[in-house]
Design an enzyme around this catalytic site. Structure first.
Site, PDB file in Angstrom:
ATOM      1  N   GLY A 123       2.933  89.419  21.986  1.00 27.58           N
ATOM      2  CA  GLY A 123       3.695  88.966  23.141  1.00 27.58           C
ATOM      3  C   GLY A 123       4.933  89.794  23.385  1.00 27.58           C
ATOM      4  N   VAL A 125       9.078  89.948  25.281  1.00 22.70           N
ATOM      5  CA  VAL A 125      10.371  89.358  24.938  1.00 22.70           C
ATOM      6  C   VAL A 125      10.451  87.900  25.400  1.00 22.70           C
ATOM      7  CG1 VAL A 125      11.417  90.162  27.092  1.00 22.70           C
ATOM      8  CG2 VAL A 125      12.868  89.682  25.110  1.00 22.70           C
ATOM      9  N   TYR A 127      13.223  84.139  24.969  1.00 22.52           N
ATOM     10  CA  TYR A 127      14.508  83.584  24.546  1.00 22.52           C
ATOM     11  C   TYR A 127      14.256  82.272  23.817  1.00 22.52           C
ATOM     12  CZ  TYR A 127      18.746  80.756  25.068  1.00 22.52           C
ATOM     13  OH  TYR A 127      19.807  79.928  24.828  1.00 22.52           O
ATOM     14  N   GLY A 191       3.333  83.118  20.970  1.00 19.92           N
ATOM     15  CA  GLY A 191       3.146  84.457  20.397  1.00 19.92           C
ATOM     16  C   GLY A 191       2.860  84.273  18.931  1.00 19.92           C
ATOM     17  N   CYS A 220       8.433  87.413  28.778  1.00 17.87           N
ATOM     18  CA  CYS A 220       7.060  87.738  28.428  1.00 17.87           C
ATOM     19  C   CYS A 220       6.526  88.917  29.243  1.00 17.87           C
ATOM     20  CB  CYS A 220       6.141  86.521  28.588  1.00 17.87           C
ATOM     21  SG  CYS A 220       6.774  85.076  27.718  1.00 17.87           S
TER      22      CYS A 220
END
Lengths: 274, 155
Positions: A123, A125, A127, A191, A220
């Protein structure tokens, strides 16, 4: 809303940014709120309830890797290798997957608003932060199906059921876009990493998460969609109960989808903790 | 006396969301195969390693391959890298022990080569063999095919 954890002063709801903890503290992670889970073959697993606590990302990551190493040893020595489930929240942090592109960050790494970790999960990025329930199932897929696609769909199934049964939100999957969606809003990101058929990392469900930090990234790696939360969808002002409601439903649905029993005494004590 | 354990209902049957599997994955004679679905082609002291057609088919579209550094020591059965597909990364295990002497840099720009050409353009690393005897621990094409059929039948 986020209570101070009694078990360790490592966890705090007040301080932003990274909090350094001595290694000694990770052992307290393991003994706090441990409930045993049993699968249909009678294997006992572990369920660690840290849903009210903000855990530093590095601590949780190391903890997962330690558990994976333990499980690998069990498998190599032909012993039963049961599953583990950890539910917690994180301090604000960005995480990248193994192959994540830095182009999906709208900031310089030198000037990042929060800590950024590159991990071994799949996956792009994402938060993590307060108000988001993070679930780390460390699952021996040999106990279920040795099929990564099945596993991802099963994780999505857990979240879809939570949203439907606890919040009457009819969420869905989108073909080719792993995660759980309501319209064009992603409510839960997924992920995972699989090593010797042991899956770890997991799912992050936005309950009352502050969504602003998602604006500093392309979540994502998907440009033309948004991120949502249960709170934003329901349009509630009073969100004090949302995390509790989501958490209780998460445990119930996870145990059903993955066919794991949670000790009834322990489960009813979760229900009573109000 | 009521049971102390709360057994979950058998929801797994509801999740028979099976991934379409075409039921035939190619193998190449003369290659050796590991049960973790990697192949190795030996040429004297040099071995080329990749993942099998069966493996790439189950993974789906590979979007990233993590390659080891040149000179890395690899050991039979141990992980040396990873492939990513569908938001999941999976270890690639080496079928032989030795030293990594070459990696397929093409995979950085074109990870899908692993899907389109798993035995040729999708090769992953080349290893200087440490112990040719280890090849005896691997399967030949027929034994590997049979192993895959048995594994799939269990799902």
């Amino acid at each position: 809303m986020i209570l101070q954890a009694g078990a360790s002063s490592c966890f705090s709801s007040i301080l932003p940014g990274p909090i350094s903890c001595s290694n000694r503290q990770s052992s307290s992670l393991r003994t706090s709120n441990f409930i045993s889970i049993r699968d249909r073959n009678g294997r006992t697993g572990e369920f660690h309830d840290l849903h009210k606590e903000l855990v530093p990302y590095a601590e949780a990551w190391k903890w997962q890797k330690d558990i994976v190493a333990e499980k690998k040893t069990l498998i190599e020595t032909n012993q039963d290798c049961p599953d583990t489930l950890i539910v917690l929240q994180h301090h604000p942090v960005y995480t990248l997957g193994m192959g994540s592109s830095l182009e999906h960050l709208n900031f310089d790494m030198d000037d990042a608003p929060f800590d950024v970790y590159r991990t071994e999960r799949g996956g792009e990025v994402t938060y993590h932060g307060p108000g988001q329930l993070v679930m780390y199932p460390i699952v021996n897929l040999r106990n279920h199906k040795m099929d990564i696609h099945w596993y991802l769909r099963a994780l999505e199934e857990v979240i879809i059921r939570v949203l439907s049964s606890a919040f009457s939100i009819e969420a869905s999957r989108v073909d080719g876009l792993t995660g759980v969606w309501f319209g064009d809003q992603k409510l839960a990101a997924i992920g995972v990493k699989v090593s010797r058929w042991i899956a770890y990392h997991g799912v992050a469900l936005n309950v009352t998460t502050d969504l602003a930090p998602f604006e500093s990234i392309v979540p994502c790696g998907i440009k033309d969609r948004r991120v949502g939360s249960i709170k934003s969808l329901l349009g509630l002002d009073d969100d004090t109960q949302l995390i509790e409601t989501a958490y209780k439903s998460l445990i119930k649905e996870f145990s059903e989808v993955f066919d794991l029993g949670i000790d009834q005494i322990a489960y009813s004590s979760i229900l009573d903790k109000d | 006396m009521a049971s102390r354990l709360l057994w979950a209902s058998r929801a797994a049957s509801l999740l028979r969301i099976s991934v379409p599997y075409r039921g035939f994955a190619s193998v190449i004679k003369d290659l050796k195969y590991a049960e973790s679905h990697e192949w190795v082609k030996v040429d004297g002291n040099s071995a080329t390693v990749g993942i099998t057609d069966h493996a790439q088919d189950h993974l789906g579209d590979v979007v990233y391959v993590e390659l080891p550094e040149l000179g890395t020591e690899v050991t039979q059965g141990n992980s040396f890298g990873a492939v990513e597909s569908v938001k999941a990364t999976s270890d690639i295990n080496s079928p032989v022990s030795g030293k990594v002497v070459e990696v397929n840099e093409e995979l950085n720009g074109s990870p899908a080569l692993v899907n389109t050409s798993p035995y040729k353009e999708g090769w992953i690393i080349k290893v200087e063999l440490k112990d040719a005897g280890e090849l005896n621990n691997l399967k030949d094409a027929d034994a590997y095919s049979k192993f895959c059929d048995e594994e799939d039948a269990k799902h």
